[in-house]
Motif scaffolding. Sequence first.
Motif, PDB file in Angstrom:
ATOM      1  N   ARG A 286      -2.809 -12.436  -2.690  1.00 19.84           N
ATOM      2  CA  ARG A 286      -3.352 -11.452  -3.625  1.00 19.84           C
ATOM      3  C   ARG A 286      -2.757 -10.065  -3.377  1.00 19.84           C
ATOM      4  O   ARG A 286      -2.603  -9.625  -2.246  1.00 19.84           O
ATOM      5  CB  ARG A 286      -4.870 -11.348  -3.486  1.00 19.84           C
ATOM      6  CG  ARG A 286      -5.641 -12.615  -3.800  1.00 19.84           C
ATOM      7  CD  ARG A 286      -6.935 -12.293  -4.551  1.00 19.84           C
ATOM      8  NE  ARG A 286      -6.644 -11.825  -5.907  1.00 19.84           N
ATOM      9  CZ  ARG A 286      -6.386 -12.656  -6.927  1.00 19.84           C
ATOM     10  NH1 ARG A 286      -6.362 -13.955  -6.759  1.00 19.84           N
ATOM     11  NH2 ARG A 286      -6.137 -12.161  -8.127  1.00 19.84           N
ATOM     12  N   CYS A 287      -2.476  -9.376  -4.478  1.00 15.79           N
ATOM     13  CA  CYS A 287      -1.926  -8.022  -4.392  1.00 15.79           C
ATOM     14  C   CYS A 287      -2.903  -7.032  -5.022  1.00 15.79           C
ATOM     15  O   CYS A 287      -3.668  -7.398  -5.916  1.00 15.79           O
ATOM     16  CB  CYS A 287      -0.582  -7.987  -5.116  1.00 15.79           C
ATOM     17  SG  CYS A 287       0.211  -6.376  -5.077  1.00 15.79           S
ATOM     18  N   GLY A 288      -2.849  -5.793  -4.592  1.00 14.40           N
ATOM     19  CA  GLY A 288      -3.734  -4.754  -5.133  1.00 14.40           C
ATOM     20  C   GLY A 288      -3.511  -4.476  -6.608  1.00 14.40           C
ATOM     21  O   GLY A 288      -4.356  -3.863  -7.264  1.00 14.40           O
ATOM     22  N   CYS A 289      -2.389  -4.908  -7.156  1.00 15.17           N
ATOM     23  CA  CYS A 289      -2.097  -4.644  -8.568  1.00 15.17           C
ATOM     24  C   CYS A 289      -2.795  -5.629  -9.484  1.00 15.17           C
ATOM     25  O   CYS A 289      -2.675  -5.541 -10.705  1.00 15.17           O
ATOM     26  CB  CYS A 289      -0.589  -4.683  -8.812  1.00 15.17           C
ATOM     27  SG  CYS A 289       0.103  -6.345  -8.758  1.00 15.17           S
ATOM     28  N   GLY A 290      -3.528  -6.612  -8.888  1.00 10.25           N
ATOM     29  CA  GLY A 290      -4.252  -7.574  -9.717  1.00 10.25           C
ATOM     30  C   GLY A 290      -3.529  -8.903  -9.868  1.00 10.25           C
ATOM     31  O   GLY A 290      -4.097  -9.859 -10.416  1.00 10.25           O
TER      32      GLY A 290
ATOM     33  N   ALA B  78       1.449 -13.076  -5.343  1.00  9.31           N
ATOM     34  CA  ALA B  78       2.842 -13.407  -5.014  1.00  9.31           C
ATOM     35  C   ALA B  78       3.811 -12.226  -5.127  1.00  9.31           C
ATOM     36  O   ALA B  78       5.010 -12.410  -5.202  1.00  9.31           O
ATOM     37  CB  ALA B  78       3.349 -14.575  -5.875  1.00  9.31           C
ATOM     38  N   CYS B  79       3.282 -10.996  -5.145  1.00 11.70           N
ATOM     39  CA  CYS B  79       4.161  -9.827  -5.223  1.00 11.70           C
ATOM     40  C   CYS B  79       4.914  -9.655  -3.895  1.00 11.70           C
ATOM     41  O   CYS B  79       4.399  -9.995  -2.828  1.00 11.70           O
ATOM     42  CB  CYS B  79       3.354  -8.554  -5.469  1.00 11.70           C
ATOM     43  SG  CYS B  79       2.580  -8.500  -7.088  1.00 11.70           S
ATOM     44  N   LEU B  80       6.121  -9.072  -3.979  1.00 13.58           N
ATOM     45  CA  LEU B  80       6.934  -8.770  -2.795  1.00 13.58           C
ATOM     46  C   LEU B  80       6.121  -8.027  -1.734  1.00 13.58           C
ATOM     47  O   LEU B  80       6.224  -8.314  -0.535  1.00 13.58           O
ATOM     48  CB  LEU B  80       8.135  -7.924  -3.239  1.00 13.58           C
ATOM     49  CG  LEU B  80       9.061  -7.347  -2.159  1.00 13.58           C
ATOM     50  CD1 LEU B  80       9.674  -8.442  -1.316  1.00 13.58           C
ATOM     51  CD2 LEU B  80      10.154  -6.508  -2.809  1.00 13.58           C
TER      52      LEU B  80
ATOM     53  N   GLY C 207       8.246  -3.604  -5.586  1.00 13.71           N
ATOM     54  CA  GLY C 207       7.228  -4.179  -4.701  1.00 13.71           C
ATOM     55  C   GLY C 207       6.321  -5.162  -5.427  1.00 13.71           C
ATOM     56  O   GLY C 207       5.630  -5.956  -4.785  1.00 13.71           O
ATOM     57  N   HIS C 208       6.321  -5.105  -6.747  1.00 11.03           N
ATOM     58  CA  HIS C 208       5.483  -6.036  -7.508  1.00 11.03           C
ATOM     59  C   HIS C 208       6.318  -7.067  -8.261  1.00 11.03           C
ATOM     60  O   HIS C 208       5.811  -7.739  -9.164  1.00 11.03           O
ATOM     61  CB  HIS C 208       4.530  -5.244  -8.426  1.00 11.03           C
ATOM     62  CG  HIS C 208       3.652  -4.317  -7.638  1.00 11.03           C
ATOM     63  ND1 HIS C 208       2.549  -4.765  -6.934  1.00 11.03           N
ATOM     64  CD2 HIS C 208       3.785  -3.004  -7.357  1.00 11.03           C
ATOM     65  CE1 HIS C 208       2.026  -3.735  -6.268  1.00 11.03           C
ATOM     66  NE2 HIS C 208       2.760  -2.664  -6.508  1.00 11.03           N
ATOM     67  N   TRP C 209       7.576  -7.202  -7.872  1.00 11.85           N
ATOM     68  CA  TRP C 209       8.351  -8.360  -8.320  1.00 11.85           C
ATOM     69  C   TRP C 209       7.740  -9.576  -7.625  1.00 11.85           C
ATOM     70  O   TRP C 209       7.347  -9.506  -6.452  1.00 11.85           O
ATOM     71  CB  TRP C 209       9.820  -8.229  -7.898  1.00 11.85           C
ATOM     72  CG  TRP C 209      10.615  -7.331  -8.791  1.00 11.85           C
ATOM     73  CD1 TRP C 209      10.141  -6.567  -9.815  1.00 11.85           C
ATOM     74  CD2 TRP C 209      12.023  -7.098  -8.714  1.00 11.85           C
ATOM     75  NE1 TRP C 209      11.169  -5.861 -10.388  1.00 11.85           N
ATOM     76  CE2 TRP C 209      12.332  -6.172  -9.732  1.00 11.85           C
ATOM     77  CE3 TRP C 209      13.048  -7.571  -7.898  1.00 11.85           C
ATOM     78  CZ2 TRP C 209      13.632  -5.712  -9.952  1.00 11.85           C
ATOM     79  CZ3 TRP C 209      14.340  -7.119  -8.120  1.00 11.85           C
ATOM     80  CH2 TRP C 209      14.631  -6.202  -9.141  1.00 11.85           C
TER      81      TRP C 209
HETATM   82 ZN   LIG Z   1       1.480  -6.487  -6.994  1.00  5.02          ZN
END
Ligand SMILES: [Zn+2]
Length: 393
Positions: A255-259, A262-264, A244-246
């Motif tokens: 923006r993604c919650g992982c910081g 462009a994450c999946l 999911g974070h590729w």
């Molecule tokens: Zn992510």
Amino acid sequence: MLATTDEAPFATPYERDCARVYGLVARGLAHSRAELSKALELRSTTTSRVVADLAARRLILEVPGETAGRGRPAAVLIANPRRIGASVIYVASQSLSGALVDLNGHILEERTIALAPEADNAALAAAMAELGGFLVAAMPRGMSHAGTAVSLSGLIDIRGRQWLMASRWPKMRALDIQAILEPVAGPIEICRNLDAELRARAAREPKSFAGGALLLHWGWGIGLAYAVDGEPFSPAGGSFGEIGHWRFSVLEGRRCGCGNTACLETGAALWSLLPLLRRHWRSLGEDEAKLSEQFSNCDLLSLPEIDQAARILARALANACRLFFPNRIIVSGPFVANARLWAHFDALFRTEGTLEGLAMPQLASERADPNFEIHGAAAPLLRRAAEELLRAA
Ligand SMILES: [Zn+2]
């Protein structure tokens, strides 16, 4: 039966005999001393000694059988499913749930505690301790507690038994699960929820999960588990399969919650798509099981964003296949409950293809079922506890 012990190393031939006898009775393959002696080629005196020992440890029970003609009815041997129990604490939507299971996988007791997205370490720790204590106290008489398995989404540190991060509770960081639960309901194991689910699905159909198998979860988050012959690949640290974070260039800037950006997940996960979906179908909830039902009646493919999500995810999965070369792939989660979307995803995946000369892996969708996660998380604890009892000759 969740605790199969045949493969375990036992020090003495007598311990091995105990394990083999218990294994046959637990699987319902032998019901009497005579059947056991025949199946295992044991002398009748040895069988009687083993059965007496296992009965004394209450691992097996002798119950009166049916009368065949005249005389005393022959006793029937059965495994005692309530000899050992294990607690499982797992994430269910915006809640923590706990379940107490016996050796047959029956859930004897359950409790759920809802936790708002603002919940911090203290709130999650209090909920976990409450669930752990409640389940131990709920054990029926005569049952030994094998420990508590905590099955988690997000990032975890398996060795340090810490829950590092979860998108449901962004204020929680590095929760020390060992310190919270060990005094109340130890010993503690933590595992990735997808590994637990894959382990239990493979245990139910060992033949179709022979070789490599992938489980892709397409839901609130997107993640992957990989197992060989049913045993999940468990990396040293605990992080694995964060597909999911590729990152994909078509999702640039989101923006993604992982910081990162462009994450999946920013284009294909429930958390990112739900606001859009709710503009079309107002009643959609957040619970994956409920959404599975709701999605089966929504024309999801009428939205170009869902088509794009399916395309990127199909490509990501096809790329993952070039890394693991699985024989079989299971896709679970609410999106695949929509028949049209599933057919579309299946076609996209096939178009992605594989390398020349190799067969395409089997692709199947599965309904989400929390029982798999509970069984898969409890199984290692139950197996270990059963082995200890078998060794205590
Ligand atoms: Zn992510």
